[in-house]
Design a protein around this motif. Structure first.
Motif, PDB file in Angstrom:
ATOM      1  N   ILE A  18      -6.273  -7.007  -2.209  1.00  0.00           N
ATOM      2  CA  ILE A  18      -6.066  -7.433  -3.496  1.00  0.00           C
ATOM      3  C   ILE A  18      -5.670  -5.951  -4.360  1.00  0.00           C
ATOM      4  CG2 ILE A  18      -7.334  -8.310  -5.568  1.00  0.00           C
ATOM      5  CD1 ILE A  18      -9.087  -9.815  -3.498  1.00  0.00           C
ATOM      6  N   HIS A  19      -4.605  -6.255  -5.223  1.00  0.00           N
ATOM      7  CA  HIS A  19      -4.149  -5.508  -6.257  1.00  0.00           C
ATOM      8  C   HIS A  19      -4.250  -6.180  -7.653  1.00  0.00           C
ATOM      9  CE1 HIS A  19      -2.242  -2.792  -3.017  1.00  0.00           C
ATOM     10  NE2 HIS A  19      -1.730  -3.882  -2.718  1.00  0.00           N
ATOM     11  N   SER A  20      -4.006  -5.587  -8.594  1.00  0.00           N
ATOM     12  CA  SER A  20      -3.888  -6.148  -9.830  1.00  0.00           C
ATOM     13  C   SER A  20      -2.818  -5.376 -10.524  1.00  0.00           C
ATOM     14  CB  SER A  20      -5.218  -5.844 -10.481  1.00  0.00           C
ATOM     15  OG  SER A  20      -5.202  -6.891 -11.893  1.00  0.00           O
ATOM     16  N   GLN A  80       0.897  -1.056  -0.128  1.00  0.00           N
ATOM     17  CA  GLN A  80      -0.072  -0.018   0.046  1.00  0.00           C
ATOM     18  C   GLN A  80       0.802   1.146   0.017  1.00  0.00           C
ATOM     19  OE1 GLN A  80      -3.291  -0.008   2.584  1.00  0.00           O
ATOM     20  NE2 GLN A  80      -3.247  -2.222   2.725  1.00  0.00           N
ATOM     21  N   TRP A  81       0.881   1.899  -1.358  1.00  0.00           N
ATOM     22  CA  TRP A  81       0.573   1.722  -2.495  1.00  0.00           C
ATOM     23  C   TRP A  81       1.893   1.802  -3.229  1.00  0.00           C
ATOM     24  CZ3 TRP A  81      -2.540   3.977   1.120  1.00  0.00           C
ATOM     25  CH2 TRP A  81      -3.750   3.426   1.298  1.00  0.00           C
ATOM     26  N   TRP A  82       2.562   0.828  -3.356  1.00  0.00           N
ATOM     27  CA  TRP A  82       3.995   0.760  -4.193  1.00  0.00           C
ATOM     28  C   TRP A  82       4.190  -0.919  -4.528  1.00  0.00           C
ATOM     29  CZ3 TRP A  82       8.110  -1.542  -1.998  1.00  0.00           C
ATOM     30  CH2 TRP A  82       8.204  -1.920  -0.302  1.00  0.00           C
ATOM     31  N   SER A 112      -4.960   5.403  -2.132  1.00  0.00           N
ATOM     32  CA  SER A 112      -4.058   6.042  -3.001  1.00  0.00           C
ATOM     33  C   SER A 112      -4.124   4.869  -4.321  1.00  0.00           C
ATOM     34  CB  SER A 112      -2.577   6.235  -2.648  1.00  0.00           C
ATOM     35  OG  SER A 112      -2.744   7.304  -1.924  1.00  0.00           O
ATOM     36  N   HIS A 113      -4.977   4.092  -4.509  1.00  0.00           N
ATOM     37  CA  HIS A 113      -4.953   3.132  -5.560  1.00  0.00           C
ATOM     38  C   HIS A 113      -4.520   3.787  -6.922  1.00  0.00           C
ATOM     39  CE1 HIS A 113      -6.437   0.756  -8.991  1.00  0.00           C
ATOM     40  NE2 HIS A 113      -7.391   1.675  -9.212  1.00  0.00           N
ATOM     41  N   ALA A 114      -5.071   4.883  -7.224  1.00  0.00           N
ATOM     42  CA  ALA A 114      -4.704   5.892  -8.478  1.00  0.00           C
ATOM     43  C   ALA A 114      -3.186   5.998  -8.483  1.00  0.00           C
ATOM     44  CB  ALA A 114      -5.628   6.859  -8.634  1.00  0.00           C
ATOM     45  N   PHE A 115      -2.634   6.490  -7.387  1.00  0.00           N
ATOM     46  CA  PHE A 115      -1.260   6.650  -7.349  1.00  0.00           C
ATOM     47  C   PHE A 115      -0.373   5.472  -7.018  1.00  0.00           C
ATOM     48  CE2 PHE A 115      -3.258  10.374  -5.041  1.00  0.00           C
ATOM     49  CZ  PHE A 115      -3.368  11.103  -6.501  1.00  0.00           C
ATOM     50  N   MET A 116      -0.778   4.417  -7.823  1.00  0.00           N
ATOM     51  CA  MET A 116      -0.018   3.046  -7.775  1.00  0.00           C
ATOM     52  C   MET A 116       0.752   2.549  -9.090  1.00  0.00           C
ATOM     53  SD  MET A 116      -0.737  -0.304  -5.593  1.00  0.00           S
ATOM     54  CE  MET A 116       0.142  -1.470  -5.591  1.00  0.00           C
ATOM     55  N   HIS A 117       1.802   3.357  -9.580  1.00  0.00           N
ATOM     56  CA  HIS A 117       2.143   2.988 -11.023  1.00  0.00           C
ATOM     57  C   HIS A 117       3.653   2.394 -10.699  1.00  0.00           C
ATOM     58  CE1 HIS A 117      -1.041   5.742 -12.063  1.00  0.00           C
ATOM     59  NE2 HIS A 117      -1.185   5.073 -13.254  1.00  0.00           N
ATOM     60  N   ALA A 159       0.419  -0.271 -14.274  1.00  0.00           N
ATOM     61  CA  ALA A 159      -0.642   0.308 -13.206  1.00  0.00           C
ATOM     62  C   ALA A 159      -1.267  -0.654 -12.409  1.00  0.00           C
ATOM     63  CB  ALA A 159      -1.781   1.296 -13.654  1.00  0.00           C
ATOM     64  N   CYS A 160      -1.857  -0.180 -11.099  1.00  0.00           N
ATOM     65  CA  CYS A 160      -2.829  -1.173 -10.377  1.00  0.00           C
ATOM     66  C   CYS A 160      -4.134  -1.143 -11.028  1.00  0.00           C
ATOM     67  CB  CYS A 160      -2.878  -0.920  -8.821  1.00  0.00           C
ATOM     68  SG  CYS A 160      -3.633  -1.883  -7.825  1.00  0.00           S
ATOM     69  N   ALA A 161      -4.634  -2.286 -11.449  1.00  0.00           N
ATOM     70  CA  ALA A 161      -5.989  -2.188 -12.037  1.00  0.00           C
ATOM     71  C   ALA A 161      -7.160  -2.871 -11.231  1.00  0.00           C
ATOM     72  CB  ALA A 161      -5.888  -3.255 -13.170  1.00  0.00           C
ATOM     73  N   GLU A 162      -6.750  -2.858  -9.516  1.00  0.00           N
ATOM     74  CA  GLU A 162      -8.010  -3.294  -8.913  1.00  0.00           C
ATOM     75  C   GLU A 162      -7.948  -2.098  -7.638  1.00  0.00           C
ATOM     76  OE1 GLU A 162      -9.689  -6.428  -9.050  1.00  0.00           O
ATOM     77  OE2 GLU A 162     -10.836  -5.633  -7.550  1.00  0.00           O
ATOM     78  N   TYR A 163      -9.150  -1.745  -7.663  1.00  0.00           N
ATOM     79  CA  TYR A 163      -9.382  -0.579  -6.310  1.00  0.00           C
ATOM     80  C   TYR A 163      -8.886  -1.223  -5.056  1.00  0.00           C
ATOM     81  CZ  TYR A 163     -10.901   2.696  -3.446  1.00  0.00           C
ATOM     82  OH  TYR A 163     -10.738   3.806  -2.113  1.00  0.00           O
ATOM     83  N   CYS A 164      -7.663  -0.561  -4.451  1.00  0.00           N
ATOM     84  CA  CYS A 164      -7.195  -1.152  -3.322  1.00  0.00           C
ATOM     85  C   CYS A 164      -7.028  -0.147  -2.064  1.00  0.00           C
ATOM     86  CB  CYS A 164      -5.767  -1.885  -3.803  1.00  0.00           C
ATOM     87  SG  CYS A 164      -4.813  -0.497  -4.475  1.00  0.00           S
ATOM     88  N   GLY A 165      -7.628   1.137  -2.167  1.00  0.00           N
ATOM     89  CA  GLY A 165      -7.592   1.954  -1.078  1.00  0.00           C
ATOM     90  C   GLY A 165      -7.357   3.433  -1.688  1.00  0.00           C
TER      91      GLY A 165
HETATM   92 CU1  CUA Z   1      -3.084  -1.541  -5.922  1.00  0.00          CU
HETATM   93 CU2  CUA Z   1      -5.090  -0.590  -6.736  1.00  0.00          CU
END
Ligand code: CUA
Length: 303
Positions: free
Chosen positions: A138-140, A99-101, A181-186, A173-179
């Protein structure tokens, strides 16, 4: 980040599937719209019963069965190719969604492992397998230019094969909503020629390149940063946050949040939670400005 510009064998297959599915859907759409126009413009009047029955049975049952069966067979025939494992001897890579890297580990033949963050490097033209894991949510894992996506599920081992066909830098990128800062997980995948890749891996295995008497290291240790971060070759050996041994050589900072210049380290250290909401690392804006600048200069020197 485009699945329409493939740079990997698996992304090419996914694109093929997309093109055929889209073409099939377009054809059926044209047929249905054509029938609708026919129905609007046809002379009102009685139709022979066999014609009406042929239309209902043919268009309502036979055609969908044929079209869907063909598309299903085509889609399923793609699966074994996408799941094909890497040949023995290929580089092993373990990626863990945090979370989130992204925690990236290259186990080496001598039993040691190289750890880095938010960046994978791959040799061009070789199929490699990425083992995916997550300690909590869960991340993707998704690099649209290289392959499809694969979930990272706590308590379960998943894997994804990547086979880049050309060199370059590809964003993932992370393609599964994970919290929060999901959108800041590249992250970035750097595809290199085989010998450049081997050189890079050797360099990553080496301890930190910056001098051990760098004033930034003293401030880094005194501020407690070593409780969460490792810098190999120094007393800093924390494992909660990203390994910083060669952080200055990476494409980005904060999992694609910032570029990687000295001033970006400065921004990251002093405004962490502003840049990445709910991140576990607290902002160190309370440190004297000179201290933050010294740490930033040190981290930037960790090439
Ligand atoms: Cu990790 Cu979304």
């Amino acid at each position: 980040m485009s699945a329409l510009a493939p740079a990997g064998r698996d992304a090419e297959r996914v694109l093929d599937l997309f093109v055929w599915m889209t073409a099939g859907a377009a054809l059926i759409w044209l047929l249905v719209v054509g029938l609708a126009f026919y129905a609007i413009h046809v002379e009102p009047g009685p139709h022979p019963e066999w014609k009406a029955r042929a239309l209902i049975v043919g268009g309502g049952a036979v055609m969908p069965i044929v079209v869907l069966t063909v598309l299903l067979a085509f889609g399923l025939s793609t699966l074994p190719k996408l799941l094909a494992p890497a040949p023995p001897g290929a580089p092993q890579i373990v990626v863990s969604g945090e979370q989130w890297w992204w925690r990236v580990t290259y186990p080496r033949e001598d039993g040691t492992a190289v750890e880095l963050a938010n960046e994978l490097r791959l040799p061009v033209g070789r199929r490699v397998e990425v083992q995916l894991a997550s300690p909590d949510v869960i991340h993707s894992f998704w690099v649209p230019s290289l392959a499809g996506k694969m979930d990272m599920i706590p308590g379960r081992a998943t894997r994804l094969a990547l086979e880049p066909t050309r060199t370059g830098i590809f964003r993932g990128a992370c393609a599964e909503y994970c919290g929060a800062s999901h959108a800041f997980m590249h992250f970035y995948v750097v595809v290199m020629e085989e010998d450049a890749f081997e050189r890079w891996l050797d360099l990553q295995s080496a301890p930190a390149q910056a001098p051990a008497d760098h004033p930034g290291l003293q401030v880094f240790l005194a501020s407690g940063c070593g409780a969460c971060h490792t810098i190999r070759g120094t007393p800093a050996d924390g494992v909660i946050g990203p390994d910083l041994t060669h952080v200055g050589s990476r494409v980005s900072l904060g999992a694609g949040r910032l570029a990687n210049r000295e001033e970006d380290f400065l921004r990251w250290i002093s405004r962490t939670t502003h840049l990445k909401p709910e991140v576990r690392m607290p902002a160190f804006g309370m440190l004297p400005a000179d201290d933050v600048r010294t740490i930033a200069a040190y981290l930037d020197a960790l090439r």
